[in-house]
Design a protein around this motif. Structure first.
Motif, PDB file in Angstrom:
ATOM      1  N   SER A 163      26.222  45.524  49.072  1.00  0.00           N
ATOM      2  CA  SER A 163      26.214  44.346  49.493  1.00  0.00           C
ATOM      3  C   SER A 163      27.453  43.599  48.998  1.00  0.00           C
ATOM      4  O   SER A 163      28.010  42.699  49.470  1.00  0.00           O
ATOM      5  N   TRP A 164      27.563  43.888  47.371  1.00  0.00           N
ATOM      6  CA  TRP A 164      28.821  43.222  46.653  1.00  0.00           C
ATOM      7  C   TRP A 164      29.922  43.805  47.407  1.00  0.00           C
ATOM      8  O   TRP A 164      31.001  42.883  47.870  1.00  0.00           O
ATOM      9  N   GLU A 165      30.115  44.947  47.722  1.00  0.00           N
ATOM     10  CA  GLU A 165      31.436  45.409  48.336  1.00  0.00           C
ATOM     11  C   GLU A 165      31.617  44.721  49.625  1.00  0.00           C
ATOM     12  O   GLU A 165      32.700  44.332  49.860  1.00  0.00           O
ATOM     13  N   LEU A 166      30.759  44.803  50.347  1.00  0.00           N
ATOM     14  CA  LEU A 166      30.684  43.970  51.803  1.00  0.00           C
ATOM     15  C   LEU A 166      31.324  42.626  51.535  1.00  0.00           C
ATOM     16  O   LEU A 166      32.132  41.966  52.314  1.00  0.00           O
ATOM     17  N   LEU A 167      30.371  41.905  50.776  1.00  0.00           N
ATOM     18  CA  LEU A 167      30.842  40.407  50.398  1.00  0.00           C
ATOM     19  C   LEU A 167      32.337  40.334  49.885  1.00  0.00           C
ATOM     20  O   LEU A 167      33.155  39.584  50.370  1.00  0.00           O
ATOM     21  N   GLU A 168      32.651  41.305  48.982  1.00  0.00           N
ATOM     22  CA  GLU A 168      33.886  41.070  48.428  1.00  0.00           C
ATOM     23  C   GLU A 168      35.037  41.434  49.553  1.00  0.00           C
ATOM     24  O   GLU A 168      36.092  40.703  49.571  1.00  0.00           O
ATOM     25  N   LYS A 169      34.886  42.355  50.471  1.00  0.00           N
ATOM     26  CA  LYS A 169      35.754  42.627  51.375  1.00  0.00           C
ATOM     27  C   LYS A 169      36.066  41.558  52.421  1.00  0.00           C
ATOM     28  O   LYS A 169      37.055  41.150  52.865  1.00  0.00           O
ATOM     29  N   ARG A 170      34.775  40.976  52.779  1.00  0.00           N
ATOM     30  CA  ARG A 170      34.857  39.664  53.931  1.00  0.00           C
ATOM     31  C   ARG A 170      35.544  38.569  53.178  1.00  0.00           C
ATOM     32  O   ARG A 170      35.978  37.871  53.949  1.00  0.00           O
ATOM     33  N   ALA A 171      35.312  38.171  51.951  1.00  0.00           N
ATOM     34  CA  ALA A 171      35.731  36.927  51.126  1.00  0.00           C
ATOM     35  C   ALA A 171      37.174  37.264  50.868  1.00  0.00           C
ATOM     36  O   ALA A 171      37.951  36.316  50.784  1.00  0.00           O
ATOM     37  N   PHE A 172      37.564  38.415  50.535  1.00  0.00           N
ATOM     38  CA  PHE A 172      38.873  38.496  49.628  1.00  0.00           C
ATOM     39  C   PHE A 172      39.906  39.571  50.499  1.00  0.00           C
ATOM     40  O   PHE A 172      40.935  39.643  49.990  1.00  0.00           O
ATOM     41  N   GLY A 173      39.333  40.132  51.465  1.00  0.00           N
ATOM     42  CA  GLY A 173      40.198  40.989  52.270  1.00  0.00           C
ATOM     43  C   GLY A 173      40.448  42.267  51.524  1.00  0.00           C
ATOM     44  O   GLY A 173      39.716  42.826  50.672  1.00  0.00           O
ATOM     45  N   LYS A 174      41.900  42.579  51.249  1.00  0.00           N
ATOM     46  CA  LYS A 174      42.400  43.721  50.443  1.00  0.00           C
ATOM     47  C   LYS A 174      42.311  43.358  48.991  1.00  0.00           C
ATOM     48  O   LYS A 174      42.351  44.418  48.327  1.00  0.00           O
ATOM     49  N   GLU A 175      42.358  42.117  48.624  1.00  0.00           N
ATOM     50  CA  GLU A 175      42.283  41.906  47.154  1.00  0.00           C
ATOM     51  C   GLU A 175      40.824  42.077  46.634  1.00  0.00           C
ATOM     52  O   GLU A 175      39.944  42.255  47.363  1.00  0.00           O
ATOM     53  N   SER A 176      41.130  42.027  45.706  1.00  0.00           N
ATOM     54  CA  SER A 176      39.511  42.195  44.689  1.00  0.00           C
ATOM     55  C   SER A 176      39.269  40.642  44.182  1.00  0.00           C
ATOM     56  O   SER A 176      39.931  39.605  44.308  1.00  0.00           O
ATOM     57  N   CYS A 177      37.742  40.508  44.192  1.00  0.00           N
ATOM     58  CA  CYS A 177      37.371  39.325  43.593  1.00  0.00           C
ATOM     59  C   CYS A 177      38.115  38.684  42.305  1.00  0.00           C
ATOM     60  O   CYS A 177      38.197  39.620  41.281  1.00  0.00           O
ATOM     61  N   PRO A 178      38.486  37.548  42.217  1.00  0.00           N
ATOM     62  CA  PRO A 178      39.105  37.418  40.908  1.00  0.00           C
ATOM     63  C   PRO A 178      38.257  37.049  39.809  1.00  0.00           C
ATOM     64  O   PRO A 178      36.759  37.000  40.142  1.00  0.00           O
ATOM     65  N   ASP A 179      38.932  37.607  38.672  1.00  0.00           N
ATOM     66  CA  ASP A 179      37.564  37.699  37.315  1.00  0.00           C
ATOM     67  C   ASP A 179      36.952  36.444  37.004  1.00  0.00           C
ATOM     68  O   ASP A 179      35.866  36.715  36.770  1.00  0.00           O
ATOM     69  N   ASP A 180      37.568  35.304  37.257  1.00  0.00           N
ATOM     70  CA  ASP A 180      36.749  34.019  37.188  1.00  0.00           C
ATOM     71  C   ASP A 180      35.483  33.928  37.950  1.00  0.00           C
ATOM     72  O   ASP A 180      34.611  33.158  37.685  1.00  0.00           O
ATOM     73  N   LEU A 181      35.501  34.675  39.087  1.00  0.00           N
ATOM     74  CA  LEU A 181      34.308  34.527  39.933  1.00  0.00           C
ATOM     75  C   LEU A 181      33.360  35.806  40.017  1.00  0.00           C
ATOM     76  O   LEU A 181      32.120  35.698  40.571  1.00  0.00           O
ATOM     77  N   LEU A 182      33.602  36.633  39.186  1.00  0.00           N
ATOM     78  CA  LEU A 182      32.863  37.925  39.099  1.00  0.00           C
ATOM     79  C   LEU A 182      31.346  37.664  38.654  1.00  0.00           C
ATOM     80  O   LEU A 182      30.361  38.004  39.069  1.00  0.00           O
ATOM     81  N   ASN A 183      31.315  36.876  37.432  1.00  0.00           N
ATOM     82  CA  ASN A 183      30.092  36.672  36.966  1.00  0.00           C
ATOM     83  C   ASN A 183      29.283  35.731  37.931  1.00  0.00           C
ATOM     84  O   ASN A 183      27.953  36.238  38.261  1.00  0.00           O
ATOM     85  N   VAL A 184      29.717  34.908  38.835  1.00  0.00           N
ATOM     86  CA  VAL A 184      28.971  34.132  39.689  1.00  0.00           C
ATOM     87  C   VAL A 184      28.406  35.372  40.883  1.00  0.00           C
ATOM     88  O   VAL A 184      27.486  35.303  41.103  1.00  0.00           O
ATOM     89  N   GLY A 185      29.495  35.967  41.415  1.00  0.00           N
ATOM     90  CA  GLY A 185      29.102  37.009  42.340  1.00  0.00           C
ATOM     91  C   GLY A 185      28.079  37.942  41.935  1.00  0.00           C
ATOM     92  O   GLY A 185      27.176  38.327  42.678  1.00  0.00           O
ATOM     93  N   ASN A 186      28.150  38.437  40.726  1.00  0.00           N
ATOM     94  CA  ASN A 186      27.258  39.276  40.296  1.00  0.00           C
ATOM     95  C   ASN A 186      26.028  38.933  39.946  1.00  0.00           C
ATOM     96  O   ASN A 186      24.890  39.573  39.695  1.00  0.00           O
ATOM     97  N   ALA A 187      25.784  37.595  39.659  1.00  0.00           N
ATOM     98  CA  ALA A 187      24.554  36.744  39.294  1.00  0.00           C
ATOM     99  C   ALA A 187      23.702  36.898  40.528  1.00  0.00           C
ATOM    100  O   ALA A 187      22.283  36.697  40.340  1.00  0.00           O
ATOM    101  N   LEU A 188      24.256  36.907  41.714  1.00  0.00           N
ATOM    102  CA  LEU A 188      23.378  37.106  43.099  1.00  0.00           C
ATOM    103  C   LEU A 188      22.564  38.076  43.065  1.00  0.00           C
ATOM    104  O   LEU A 188      21.770  38.262  43.391  1.00  0.00           O
TER     105      LEU A 188
END
Length: 158
Positions: free
Chosen positions: A133-158
């Motif tokens: 789920s996280w991988e899918l969200l990350e690809k959809r939201a950021f394309g080929k880029e990775s999730c910015p570090d300052d958003l990782l905590n928010v994303g992983n809290a879901l």
């Protein structure tokens, strides 16, 4: 199971360019638990013909739809069907599945999927793992880029 992607998958197949060009006629109908057979058949008829007709009570819409589909290669999607009796009622107007015609059925009920089985076994979609789920969200939201570090905590809290 609701939310597993059945409708999304059917929608992607239904709108795929190669699928669109393969079929003479396509129609999509959301069935739901509470449905009116005649209204759904009118909706399918209007999609098949490209018209916006109303039918009086004495007109057999199923028979009219059958005539319009006869000899054509059609794709019909019956989305969110709940009961085996619904399948029996709604597929009555479809000519024998031939010439490469297909009906896609989405349902939450395994029993309904096997009841409606014609040409292939039902596809059982599974829920994604947290990692998937996280991988899918990350690809959809950021394309080929990775999730910015300052958003990782928010994303992983879901």
């Amino acid at each position: 199971m609701p939310g597993s992607g059945k409708t999304t998958l059917a929608y992607k197949v239904y709108n795929d360019e190669s699928v669109c060009s393969h079929f003479d006629v396509r129609a999509w109908c959301t069935v739901d638990q509470e449905y009116n057979e005649k209204k759904l058949l009118v909706k399918l008829f209007n999609q098949v013909t490209g018209l916006d007709l109303k039918f009086s009570d004495d007109i057999d819409v199923a028979d009219e739809l059958r005539r319009k589909l006869h000899g054509k290669r059609f794709l019909i999607v019956l989305d969110d069907e709940w009961y085996t009796t619904t399948w029996d009622e709604l597929t009555r107007p479809f000519p024998k599945i031939e010439k490469g015609s297909r009906i896609i059925l989405t349902t939450r009920e395994k029993k309904g999927a096997f009841h409606g089985k014609c040409n292939s076994d039902p596809l059982n979609l599974r829920l994604l793992s947290l990692e998937e789920s996280w991988e899918l969200l990350e690809k959809r939201a950021f394309g080929k880029e990775s999730c910015p570090d300052d958003l990782l905590n928010v994303g992983n809290a879901l």
